[in-house]
Design an enzyme around this catalytic site. Structure first.
Site, PDB file in Angstrom:
ATOM      1  N   GLU A 255      79.665  46.967  32.628  1.00 23.21           N
ATOM      2  CA  GLU A 255      79.085  45.254  32.458  1.00 23.21           C
ATOM      3  C   GLU A 255      77.137  45.860  31.816  1.00 23.21           C
ATOM      4  OE1 GLU A 255      80.015  43.384  31.130  1.00 23.21           O
ATOM      5  OE2 GLU A 255      82.663  43.090  32.184  1.00 23.21           O
ATOM      6  N   CYS A 289      71.644  39.144  30.896  1.00 25.96           N
ATOM      7  CA  CYS A 289      72.625  40.449  29.811  1.00 25.96           C
ATOM      8  C   CYS A 289      72.466  39.746  28.672  1.00 25.96           C
ATOM      9  CB  CYS A 289      73.308  41.560  30.458  1.00 25.96           C
ATOM     10  SG  CYS A 289      73.893  40.330  31.060  1.00 25.96           S
TER      11      CYS A 289
HETATM   12  P1  NAP Z   1      68.834  48.919  36.465  1.00 28.09           P
HETATM   13  O1  NAP Z   1      68.186  49.512  36.807  1.00 28.09           O
HETATM   14  O2  NAP Z   1      70.624  50.198  35.731  1.00 28.09           O
HETATM   15  O3  NAP Z   1      69.910  48.867  37.593  1.00 28.09           O
HETATM   16  C1  NAP Z   1      70.647  48.187  38.070  1.00 28.09           C
HETATM   17  C2  NAP Z   1      72.364  49.005  39.631  1.00 28.09           C
HETATM   18  O4  NAP Z   1      72.413  50.400  39.483  1.00 28.09           O
HETATM   19  C3  NAP Z   1      70.926  48.514  40.691  1.00 28.09           C
HETATM   20  O5  NAP Z   1      71.857  48.165  41.702  1.00 28.09           O
HETATM   21  C4  NAP Z   1      70.576  50.286  40.722  1.00 28.09           C
HETATM   22  O6  NAP Z   1      69.436  50.644  42.099  1.00 28.09           O
HETATM   23  C5  NAP Z   1      71.088  50.954  40.222  1.00 28.09           C
HETATM   24  N1  NAP Z   1      70.715  52.015  40.016  1.00 28.09           N
HETATM   25  C6  NAP Z   1      69.589  52.811  39.173  1.00 28.09           C
HETATM   26  N2  NAP Z   1      69.590  53.807  39.184  1.00 28.09           N
HETATM   27  C7  NAP Z   1      70.607  54.345  39.285  1.00 28.09           C
HETATM   28  C8  NAP Z   1      71.486  55.314  39.625  1.00 28.09           C
HETATM   29  N3  NAP Z   1      70.594  56.505  39.269  1.00 28.09           N
HETATM   30  N4  NAP Z   1      72.198  56.049  40.087  1.00 28.09           N
HETATM   31  C9  NAP Z   1      72.726  54.750  41.237  1.00 28.09           C
HETATM   32  N5  NAP Z   1      72.312  53.110  40.832  1.00 28.09           N
HETATM   33  C10 NAP Z   1      71.360  53.430  40.286  1.00 28.09           C
HETATM   34  O7  NAP Z   1      69.242  47.773  35.771  1.00 28.09           O
HETATM   35  P2  NAP Z   1      68.178  46.409  35.945  1.00 28.09           P
HETATM   36  O8  NAP Z   1      67.345  46.608  35.485  1.00 28.09           O
HETATM   37  O9  NAP Z   1      68.631  46.594  37.641  1.00 28.09           O
HETATM   38  O10 NAP Z   1      69.311  45.465  35.756  1.00 28.09           O
HETATM   39  C11 NAP Z   1      68.977  45.031  34.215  1.00 28.09           C
HETATM   40  C12 NAP Z   1      69.907  45.534  33.578  1.00 28.09           C
HETATM   41  O11 NAP Z   1      71.331  45.181  33.359  1.00 28.09           O
HETATM   42  C13 NAP Z   1      70.001  45.473  32.207  1.00 28.09           C
HETATM   43  O12 NAP Z   1      70.329  46.171  30.925  1.00 28.09           O
HETATM   44  C14 NAP Z   1      71.086  43.920  31.726  1.00 28.09           C
HETATM   45  O13 NAP Z   1      71.742  43.737  30.622  1.00 28.09           O
HETATM   46  C15 NAP Z   1      72.118  44.834  32.995  1.00 28.09           C
HETATM   47  N6  NAP Z   1      72.942  43.158  32.946  1.00 28.09           N
HETATM   48  C16 NAP Z   1      74.139  44.127  32.427  1.00 28.09           C
HETATM   49  C17 NAP Z   1      75.099  42.694  32.651  1.00 28.09           C
HETATM   50  C18 NAP Z   1      76.332  42.154  32.254  1.00 28.09           C
HETATM   51  O14 NAP Z   1      77.456  41.665  32.463  1.00 28.09           O
HETATM   52  N7  NAP Z   1      76.957  43.694  31.357  1.00 28.09           N
HETATM   53  C19 NAP Z   1      74.946  41.127  33.560  1.00 28.09           C
HETATM   54  C20 NAP Z   1      73.776  41.679  33.728  1.00 28.09           C
HETATM   55  C21 NAP Z   1      72.708  42.632  33.801  1.00 28.09           C
HETATM   56  P3  NAP Z   1      67.949  50.157  43.108  1.00 28.09           P
HETATM   57  O15 NAP Z   1      67.597  48.718  42.637  1.00 28.09           O
HETATM   58  O16 NAP Z   1      68.078  50.257  43.619  1.00 28.09           O
HETATM   59  O17 NAP Z   1      67.488  50.494  41.135  1.00 28.09           O
END
Ligand code: NAP
Length: 485
Positions: A255, A289
């Protein structure tokens, strides 16, 4: 946190195999509205992630061996407890994430609704019989839980993103290891406390909190005992995790990010469109998102829409989510505010016109950005080409229906789209022409447990919620019975 009715909902350690794992290494959980430290939590890592996978593996046989009814009773207990503690859970969520309290309580109810939904839907995992090509055979299809499910979730919905995954996984008979975002671990830990009180057995629902996202992520995407990996977060990180999972051919659901168009046609009910756009854009300070990312308005109504929308947005209060009058809380961090401001300023330099906002809120501590509206935007400007993830609306005007569809689809993303129109021909053509997984038609809030949530293109794969949401947690097994003559 002092105001919690049930203070034992505030937990500081990972929850693995029914136990809270304390340790010496800690990190701070910060309130984004004040930049104050709320509490410290134990910083778990690779070893704890491996322990959690083992616990989930060990618990799998007994959990998947329960009847769907038995699992439903425990899930229903969990749902009831989440709703009983909605006020406290909402407060914890507002304090660690920032969204206004009413919205946070709404998230608790939304997350819990998936647990209620899948508690029932788990009873309807039907198989199939298929006419065989010869009379001495029978073909039967059964569905079985995939096994251990691992998840990584973001900070913008610290309860619901976990609930949407765990509810379906547990209902299907899978066990679960979740790793919440570093910034918002407390909501997930409170969910674990209530899962335990609900009677969900040790090892079935595990939460690992730790700053080492990469290290923990490697365990969850590559461990041979993890059968399925499910991620909610950015498209960039999602791509890395898909690649990591490929080494052991994991089943994955993604997602990912979005760039939602919100299209207003000439015949739309403009007041309804304004109301829908405010909700779809500014809830959670624009950090969802499915938030509207670009507003496309047909030329004849562009002036009227922009004026009414600007007037409505100007009334939205920004501030600490604990204040009842606040509609827009803080953004998650100072760097998130900087990123949004850069998109705004770069787009103004590229020719966009500032109608409202366009700056940090300076009078308070915390990470606040003024609700902002830009007009005269084109689809190639940074504010339209990127996922904004903040309280900013770029307005693009267009001439024809086909122009609107072309602009809307001119992005790598395909999560949610919205449009307002009255003509039935327009409604069908546009609904079918938009390359998106979800389309709101005369509606700005579309997500609920009964509907399939998910995207196409680089917004991901798989669906959460609805009767389709169980499929991601089930394997199809074909049984061929022979020798029957
Ligand atoms: P993110 O940077 O991708 O982080 C999401 C999760 O992944 C966090 O728990 C983060 O940990 C972890 N993470 C980051 N880098 C990683 C790696 N290399 N290996 C394993 N885990 C890793 O996203 P965000 O900025 O927090 O969240 C916003 C994004 O989520 C937006 O793009 C939004 O559109 C998307 N989103 C999508 C949906 C959907 O249902 N489609 C719903 C909600 C949000 P840390 O917290 O430690 O950085």
């Amino acid at each position: 946190m002092d105001k919690l009715n049930d203070k034992s909902l505030l937990k500081q350690h990972s929850y693995i195999n029914g136990k809270w794992h304390s340790g010496d290494a800690k990190f701070d959980v910060i309130n984004p509205a004040t930049d104050e430290v709320l509490t410290q939590v134990t910083n778990a890592g690779v070893a704890e992630a491996e322990l959690a996978v083992k616990a989930a593996k060990d618990a799998l046989k007994a959990w998947s061996g329960k009847s769907a009814n038995e699992r439903a009773v425990l899930l229903r207990n969990w749902f009831n407890l989440l709703m009983q503690h909605q006020d406290d859970l909402g407060r914890i969520l507002t304090l660690e994430q920032g969204k206004p309290l009413a919205e946070a309580k709404g998230e608790i109810a939304y997350g819990a609704s998936f647990i209620e939904w899948f508690a029932e839907e788990g009873k309807r995992v039907y198989g199939d019989t298929i006419p065989a090509p010869s009379s001495d055979k029978r073909i039967i299809v059964i569905k079985q839980p995939v096994g251990v499910v691992a998840s990584i979730t973001p900070w913008n919905f610290p309860n619901a993103m976990i609930a949407r995954k765990a509810a379906a996984a547990l209902a299907a008979g899978c066990t679960f290891v979740g790793r919440p975002a570093t910034q918002t671990p407390l909501s997930a830990l409170a969910m674990a406390e209530l899962a335990e009180r609900a009677g969900i057995p040790a090892g079935v629902f595990n939460i690992v909190i730790g700053e080492d996202a990469k290290g923990i992520g490697k365990v969850l995407t590559q461990h041979p005992d993890v059968a399925k990996f499910t991620f909610t977060g950015s498209t960039n990180v999602g791509k890395q995790l898909i690649a990591q999972g490929a080494t052991s051919v994991k089943k994955v659901s993604m997602e990912l990010g979005g760039n939602a168009p919100f299209i207003v046609f000439n015949d739309a009910d403009i007041d309804a469109a304004v109301e829908g756009a405010v909700l779809s854009k500014y809830r959670n300070a624009g950090q969802t998102c499915v938030c509207t990312n670009r507003i496309l308005v047909q030329q004849r109504v562009a002036k009227e829409f922009t004026e009414k929308f600007t007037a409505a947005v100007a009334k939205l209060m920004t501030g600490n989510g604990l204040d009842d009058s606040v509609f827009i809380g803080p953004m998650i961090s100072s760097s998130a505010v900087d990123n949004v401001d850069k998109l705004v300023q770069d787009s103004i330099k590229a020719g966009a016109k500032l109608e409202l906002g366009g700056a940090r809120v300076q009078v308070v501590d915390g990470n606040f950005y003024r609700p902002t509206i830009l007009s005269q935007v084109t689809n190639d400007m940074p504010i339209a080409a990127n996922e904004i993830f903040g309280p900013v609306s770029p307005i693009i005007s267009f001439e024809t229906e086909q122009d609107a569809i072309n602009i809307a689809n001119d992005t790598e993303y395909g999560l949610a789209a919205y449009f307002y129109a009255r003509d039935i021909g327009t409604i069908w053509r546009v609904a079918e022409g938009l390359d998106y997984g979800m389309v709101g038609i005369n509606e700005g809030l579309i997500s609920n447990a009964a509907a399939p949530f998910g995207g196409v293109k680089q917004s991901g794969s798989g669906r959460e919620g609805s009767k389709y949401g169980l499929d991601d947690y089930l394997e199809i097994k074909y049984l061929c019975m022979g020798g029957l003559n």
